[in-house]
Design an enzyme around this catalytic site. Structure first.
Site, mmCIF file in Angstrom:
data_model
loop_
_atom_site.group_PDB
_atom_site.id
_atom_site.type_symbol
_atom_site.label_atom_id
_atom_site.label_comp_id
_atom_site.label_asym_id
_atom_site.label_seq_id
_atom_site.Cartn_x
_atom_site.Cartn_y
_atom_site.Cartn_z
ATOM 1 N N TYR A 1 12.439 31.675 6.943
ATOM 2 C CA TYR A 1 11.250 32.457 7.287
ATOM 3 C C TYR A 1 11.159 32.697 8.789
ATOM 4 C CZ TYR A 1 9.374 31.807 2.574
ATOM 5 O OH TYR A 1 9.179 31.826 1.218
ATOM 6 N N LYS B 1 0.841 -1.204 0.000
ATOM 7 C CA LYS B 1 0.000 0.000 0.000
ATOM 8 C C LYS B 1 0.874 1.251 0.000
ATOM 9 C CE LYS B 1 -0.380 -0.075 5.048
ATOM 10 N NZ LYS B 1 -1.286 -0.167 6.218
#
Length: 365
Positions: free
Chosen positions: A262, A38
């Site tokens: 930032y 998966k």
């Protein structure tokens, strides 16, 4: 040695083969192995990994949703495929693509029986999921007899396996709980077999179950990160198949008191060189990785600085003797994804499955 030119996630199929051999060496020769592929084979390459495993004689595959199973069928995969969390709206494609759904809720069971009845389909192969304590999906103990009553006189459903999932098999402090899970599953499965006159495959064990609880082996084991070289209870014989590498795009020098990233989240206490790494949170490198995270440059640790940006992050190049264009190892078979995850406060599952499609996959072997 050819120099790396871009960001690459290398997937080593030779290591995958090695890991499968290690896993099968720990179980009985008659026990089947189900490969859990998966989430793009845990962030890898679903089709390439599945084809390799099928060529090695894997017995079963499992996926989370039907779309993954359809992709495997379209790629020519022939082995049985269990869909762990099938959705009612996908029943038609499950049937048409010869996928085997898990029966885990009355909602799905009722919709499946209705579809099979409307289309005059009999004995459709299904897997019955018992919730023995993980409390994620599956029928709880008190619901099983109701489910049996729906299935017993219905010729539409053929239960080919009964399974459950260990909740804490990697944690040896939870030994009593795990042993109770195994006991309850065994008793409930035996009762179902008697009531429905079945001869199903029983499966419960995952990789850490194989390592820690051989009594959970039953008829088949399921392997996810064990195949890919990772386990919460790490086994040294397993080799991680993933290597995430990139390059230093640029090196800049900053003075004492200058900031990086930032919100000025890092302020330099001295003059230093900063490497710009072309990966960011759009690639699956979480902003949280800046807390305790580092990469390897010339086999030296380079600490992540400031906030992770969308497309890049920054590292401290002190003592790395780095140049622009040098290789940067985010993780590899030695400093593996599990270790990287531990350093940034998460798990390898999250890191691997979050790696975005804009990272080039390179299959080795």
């Amino acid at each position: 040695m050819k120099k790396l030119k871009k960001t690459v996630l290398e997937i080593n199929l030779n290591s995958l083969e090695h890991n499968l051999k290690q896993i099968t060496s720990k179980i009985k020769s008659t026990t089947k192995v189900m490969a859990v592929v998966k989430a793009n084979a845990y962030g890898s390459d679903l089709v390439r990994v599945a084809k390799k495993l099928e060529s090695l004689g894997i017995d079963y595959f499992s996926v989370a949703y039907s779309s993954e199973g359809v992709k495997l069928r379209n790629a020519g995969i022939k082995k049985p495929i269990l869909v762990l969390i099938p959705q009612a709206e996908n029943i038609k494609e499950i049937v048409e693509n010869d996928l085997e759904p898990s029966l885990y809720s009355f909602y799905f069971l009722n919709h499946l029986i209705s579809y099979l009845s409307e289309n005059l389909i009999e004995s459709f192969p299904c897997h019955f999921k018992i919730n023995s304590g993980l409390n994620r999906i599956g029928f709880k103990c008190e619901e099983i007899n109701i489910a049996i009553s729906k299935i017993k006189y219905c010729n539409r459903i053929n239960i080919i396996s009964i399974y459950s999932h260990l909740a804490a098999s990697e944690d040896k402090n939870e030994k009593n709980f795990t042993q109770l899970q195994i006991k309850e599953f065994s008793e409930l499965a035996s009762s179902m077999i008697d009531q429905l006159d079945l001869n199903p495959i029983l499966h419960m064990s995952n990789t850490s179950g194989i390592l820690n609880y051989p009594e959970s082996e039953f008829d088949m084991v399921r392997c996810g990160l064990g195949l890919y070289g990772y386990s919460n209870h790490y086994d040294e014989s397993l080799i991680p198949i993933h290597s995430l590498k990139t390059i230093i795009s640029q090196i800049i020098s900053i003075e004492k008191g200058e900031s990086v990233g930032y919100n000025r989240s890092f302020i330099s206490s001295k003059k230093m060189d900063v490497g710009i790494i072309p990966l960011g949170h759009a690639d699956g490198i979480s902003r949280s990785f800046a807390k305790g995270g580092f990469v390897l440059i010339n086999n030296k640790k380079a600490k992540i600085l400031g906030n992770i940006c969308m497309d890049v992050f920054m590292v401290d190049l002190e003592n790395t003797n780095a140049n622009e264009g040098d290789e940067v190892v985010i993780f590899n078979e030695f400093y593996n994804a599990e270790e990287f995850a531990r350093n940034v406060g998460t798990i390898s599952y999250e890191i691997l499955t979050n790696l975005s499609s804009r990272i080039t996959r390179k299959v080795i072997g």
